[in-house]
Scaffold this motif. Structure first.
Motif, PDB file in Angstrom:
ATOM      1  N   PRO A 188       0.794  -1.240   0.000  1.00 17.14           N
ATOM      2  CA  PRO A 188       0.000   0.000   0.000  1.00 17.14           C
ATOM      3  C   PRO A 188       0.826   1.289   0.000  1.00 17.14           C
ATOM      4  O   PRO A 188       0.275   2.365  -0.160  1.00 17.14           O
ATOM      5  CB  PRO A 188      -0.799  -0.112   1.298  1.00 17.14           C
ATOM      6  N   HIS A 189       2.173   1.169   0.178  1.00 11.88           N
ATOM      7  CA  HIS A 189       3.041   2.343   0.178  1.00 11.88           C
ATOM      8  C   HIS A 189       4.124   2.160  -0.883  1.00 11.88           C
ATOM      9  O   HIS A 189       4.452   1.023  -1.257  1.00 11.88           O
ATOM     10  CB  HIS A 189       3.676   2.542   1.550  1.00 11.88           C
ATOM     11  N   PRO A 190       4.707   3.227  -1.377  1.00  4.21           N
ATOM     12  CA  PRO A 190       5.749   3.101  -2.410  1.00  4.21           C
ATOM     13  C   PRO A 190       6.928   2.246  -1.965  1.00  4.21           C
ATOM     14  O   PRO A 190       7.577   1.606  -2.800  1.00  4.21           O
ATOM     15  CB  PRO A 190       6.165   4.550  -2.663  1.00  4.21           C
ATOM     16  N   THR A 191       7.228   2.231  -0.674  1.00  3.32           N
ATOM     17  CA  THR A 191       8.378   1.478  -0.175  1.00  3.32           C
ATOM     18  C   THR A 191       8.006   0.094   0.358  1.00  3.32           C
ATOM     19  O   THR A 191       8.862  -0.623   0.879  1.00  3.32           O
ATOM     20  CB  THR A 191       9.068   2.253   0.957  1.00  3.32           C
ATOM     21  N   SER A 192       6.743  -0.291   0.259  1.00  2.00           N
ATOM     22  CA  SER A 192       6.290  -1.561   0.834  1.00  2.00           C
ATOM     23  C   SER A 192       7.048  -2.749   0.256  1.00  2.00           C
ATOM     24  O   SER A 192       7.448  -2.739  -0.913  1.00  2.00           O
ATOM     25  CB  SER A 192       4.789  -1.747   0.606  1.00  2.00           C
ATOM     26  N   GLU A 193       7.240  -3.755   1.084  1.00  2.00           N
ATOM     27  CA  GLU A 193       7.895  -4.994   0.688  1.00  2.00           C
ATOM     28  C   GLU A 193       7.035  -6.174   1.129  1.00  2.00           C
ATOM     29  O   GLU A 193       6.188  -6.057   2.016  1.00  2.00           O
ATOM     30  CB  GLU A 193       9.275  -5.110   1.358  1.00  2.00           C
ATOM     31  N   PHE A 194       7.297  -7.338   0.488  1.00  2.00           N
ATOM     32  CA  PHE A 194       6.769  -8.584   1.019  1.00  2.00           C
ATOM     33  C   PHE A 194       7.686  -9.025   2.155  1.00  2.00           C
ATOM     34  O   PHE A 194       8.902  -9.152   1.968  1.00  2.00           O
ATOM     35  CB  PHE A 194       6.735  -9.669  -0.059  1.00  2.00           C
ATOM     36  N   ILE A 250       1.863 -11.626   6.076  1.00  2.00           N
ATOM     37  CA  ILE A 250       0.856 -12.626   6.432  1.00  2.00           C
ATOM     38  C   ILE A 250      -0.289 -11.959   7.191  1.00  2.00           C
ATOM     39  O   ILE A 250      -1.468 -12.137   6.864  1.00  2.00           O
ATOM     40  CB  ILE A 250       1.488 -13.751   7.263  1.00  2.00           C
ATOM     41  N   ALA A 251       0.071 -11.170   8.197  1.00  2.00           N
ATOM     42  CA  ALA A 251      -0.961 -10.442   8.946  1.00  2.00           C
ATOM     43  C   ALA A 251      -1.701  -9.460   8.050  1.00  2.00           C
ATOM     44  O   ALA A 251      -2.932  -9.310   8.152  1.00  2.00           O
ATOM     45  CB  ALA A 251      -0.324  -9.715  10.129  1.00  2.00           C
ATOM     46  N   ALA A 252      -0.970  -8.796   7.167  1.00  2.00           N
ATOM     47  CA  ALA A 252      -1.605  -7.839   6.257  1.00  2.00           C
ATOM     48  C   ALA A 252      -2.588  -8.527   5.321  1.00  2.00           C
ATOM     49  O   ALA A 252      -3.663  -7.995   5.017  1.00  2.00           O
ATOM     50  CB  ALA A 252      -0.534  -7.104   5.451  1.00  2.00           C
ATOM     51  N   THR A 254       0.053  -3.563  13.857  1.00  2.00           N
ATOM     52  CA  THR A 254       1.082  -2.551  14.091  1.00  2.00           C
ATOM     53  C   THR A 254       1.278  -1.728  12.823  1.00  2.00           C
ATOM     54  O   THR A 254       0.676  -1.997  11.783  1.00  2.00           O
ATOM     55  CB  THR A 254       2.436  -3.196  14.466  1.00  2.00           C
ATOM     56  N   LYS A 255       2.171  -0.772  12.908  1.00  2.00           N
ATOM     57  CA  LYS A 255       2.518   0.021  11.724  1.00  2.00           C
ATOM     58  C   LYS A 255       3.247  -0.814  10.682  1.00  2.00           C
ATOM     59  O   LYS A 255       3.224  -0.477   9.492  1.00  2.00           O
ATOM     60  CB  LYS A 255       3.376   1.210  12.140  1.00  2.00           C
ATOM     61  N   ARG A 256       3.878  -1.910  11.110  1.00  2.00           N
ATOM     62  CA  ARG A 256       4.627  -2.741  10.167  1.00  2.00           C
ATOM     63  C   ARG A 256       3.699  -3.504   9.225  1.00  2.00           C
ATOM     64  O   ARG A 256       3.910  -3.500   8.006  1.00  2.00           O
ATOM     65  CB  ARG A 256       5.528  -3.709  10.923  1.00  2.00           C
ATOM     66  N   ASP A 257       2.684  -4.185   9.739  1.00  2.00           N
ATOM     67  CA  ASP A 257       1.801  -4.921   8.839  1.00  2.00           C
ATOM     68  C   ASP A 257       0.888  -3.981   8.050  1.00  2.00           C
ATOM     69  O   ASP A 257       0.411  -4.338   6.967  1.00  2.00           O
ATOM     70  CB  ASP A 257       0.993  -5.996   9.571  1.00  2.00           C
ATOM     71  N   ALA A 258       0.675  -2.758   8.558  1.00  2.00           N
ATOM     72  CA  ALA A 258      -0.057  -1.759   7.776  1.00  2.00           C
ATOM     73  C   ALA A 258       0.754  -1.310   6.563  1.00  2.00           C
ATOM     74  O   ALA A 258       0.198  -0.877   5.549  1.00  2.00           O
ATOM     75  CB  ALA A 258      -0.400  -0.552   8.652  1.00  2.00           C
ATOM     76  N   TRP A 259       2.074  -1.420   6.663  1.00  2.00           N
ATOM     77  CA  TRP A 259       3.000  -1.016   5.589  1.00  2.00           C
ATOM     78  C   TRP A 259       3.284  -2.154   4.612  1.00  2.00           C
ATOM     79  O   TRP A 259       3.531  -1.929   3.421  1.00  2.00           O
ATOM     80  CB  TRP A 259       4.291  -0.531   6.233  1.00  2.00           C
ATOM     81  N   ALA A 260       3.264  -3.398   5.099  1.00  2.00           N
ATOM     82  CA  ALA A 260       3.688  -4.548   4.298  1.00  2.00           C
ATOM     83  C   ALA A 260       2.731  -4.828   3.144  1.00  2.00           C
ATOM     84  O   ALA A 260       1.524  -4.595   3.233  1.00  2.00           O
ATOM     85  CB  ALA A 260       3.800  -5.788   5.184  1.00  2.00           C
ATOM     86  N   GLY A 261       3.286  -5.351   2.038  1.00  2.00           N
ATOM     87  CA  GLY A 261       2.456  -5.793   0.926  1.00  2.00           C
ATOM     88  C   GLY A 261       1.698  -7.050   1.288  1.00  2.00           C
ATOM     89  O   GLY A 261       2.160  -7.849   2.102  1.00  2.00           O
ATOM     90  N   SER A 262       0.533  -7.258   0.711  1.00  2.00           N
ATOM     91  CA  SER A 262      -0.278  -8.446   1.003  1.00  2.00           C
ATOM     92  C   SER A 262      -0.194  -9.443  -0.144  1.00  2.00           C
ATOM     93  O   SER A 262       0.022  -9.072  -1.305  1.00  2.00           O
ATOM     94  CB  SER A 262      -1.731  -8.059   1.273  1.00  2.00           C
TER      95      SER A 262
END
Length: 337
Positions: free
Chosen positions: A178-184, A189-191, A204-212
């Motif tokens: 969801p963000h330009p810098t997002s990674e798998f 998994i949570a995302a 957390t802010k981490r799974d909100a940032w992570a790619g799904s």
């Protein structure tokens, strides 16, 4: 990890659902090391993997979310299949084969997304620099002298996704958001669960940032040509399991967690005999601890209903209720059926 149910419209059927902040109502955790589910309402959902998983697959009774972790204690009658040194890695591949074939023959096969991943990279060289500038999950900084801010990722690890809803040869390199810098990464998994089960909020802010991972589902109809059987892995280690071997640091941690399940230790008073345990005696202790936890849970449900968590007092061996979570549960399978 298995996600059930993918429907023929490439959506997730939201019958019972799991939220990762403890609102689990239909979840399968198979294994040996997660204390998060120590709430009384989950006690009846614990079953041994070897006795239950294939049966649930055959009967079409897999719940919406399943986590499977391997065996970490290497004994002659049940070889470790966790891929940790010095265990035979072919046993880990046999576990993957066993799980896949059980899923493939299940009436729920057309509703399955099977994810295989690892928590470490195995020490292999990786030419790709580790990402920095990653959101800290909760802004917690590690203790002195390291003061690590948890704002970067580690080395890459494999992730394999299997489903009849995936085109052959599909490769995911980077997420589109969801963000330009997002990674798998592991928080993906949570995302993914948050997205496909329409959960209330991120952890957390981490799974909100992570790619799904839901983007891997790229077909409008399920494949019918998925193999029913996989090749038999070739045994890699010539020697048998060393049941009298000393424990690894990781195995010692597992025993300490088992001691917490029995009420024999806490973070401030570690179990002293662990240093003299062998692999076989440690496994026996862990199994005994889980059985005690299960029995105490049943008693607690009879006495206090389904609220609170299970905890055993070391001196009286009685069961009480608590509002805090244990963080690991041993050798078990949690199933919503």
């Amino acid at each position: 990890m298995l996600v059930n149910h993918l429907t023929e419209k490439k959506t997730i059927r939201q019958e019972k659902f799991i939220t990762l902040n403890s609102e689990v109502t239909d979840v399968l955790i198979i294994w040996f090391n997660n204390r998060n589910l120590r709430q009384l309402k989950y006690v009846d959902n614990f079953h041994p993997y070897d006795l239950s998983f294939k049966r649930h697959c055959k009967e079409g009774k897999l719940p919406n979310y399943v986590v499977i972790d391997p065996r970490y204690f290497d004994i002659l009658t049940a070889a470790a299949n966790d891929d940790h040194p010095s265990h035979d890695v072919s046993n880990g591949q046999k576990l993957v084969k066993e799980i896949y074939e059980a899923l493939r023959s299940s009436p729920q096969w057309n509703q399955i997304l099977f994810l295989i991943t690892y928590d470490e990279h195995g020490g292999f060289y990786d030419h790709v620099p580790t990402p920095t500038g990653v959101p800290s999950p909760d802004d917690i900084v590690s203790a002195e002298p390291y003061n690590f801010k948890f704002d970067r990722l580690g080395c890459r690890v494999p992730a394999i996704l299997v489903s009849p809803w995936i085109e052959p040869g599909t490769v995911l390199h980077r997420p589109s958001g969801p963000h330009p810098t997002s990674e798998f990464e592991h928080s993906s998994i949570a995302a993914t669960l948050k997205k496909i089960f329409n959960l209330k909020e991120f952890l957390t802010k981490r799974d909100a940032w992570a790619g799904s991972f839901d983007v891997v589902v790229n077909r409008s109809t399920p494949r019918t040509d998925c193999p029913e059987k996989l090749a038999e892995p070739v045994k890699m280690r010539a020697t048998e399991a060393e049941e009298t071997a000393k424990l690894s640091d990781f195995q010692e941690d597992l025993v300490q967690t088992a001691a917490a399940l029995k009420g024999e230790t806490s973070s401030k008073t570690p179990l002293k005999p662990v240093e003299n345990m062998t692999v076989s005696s440690a496994l026996e202790y862990v199994e005994e601890a889980f059985n005690k936890f299960y029995e105490d849970g049943q008693k607690a449900k009879e006495n206090k209903g389904v609220e609170g968590t299970v905890s055993a007092d070391a001196s009286t061996r009685t069961t009480t209720a608590s509002k805090t979570f244990m963080q690991k549960v041993f050798s078990c399978l949690v199933c919503g059926n």
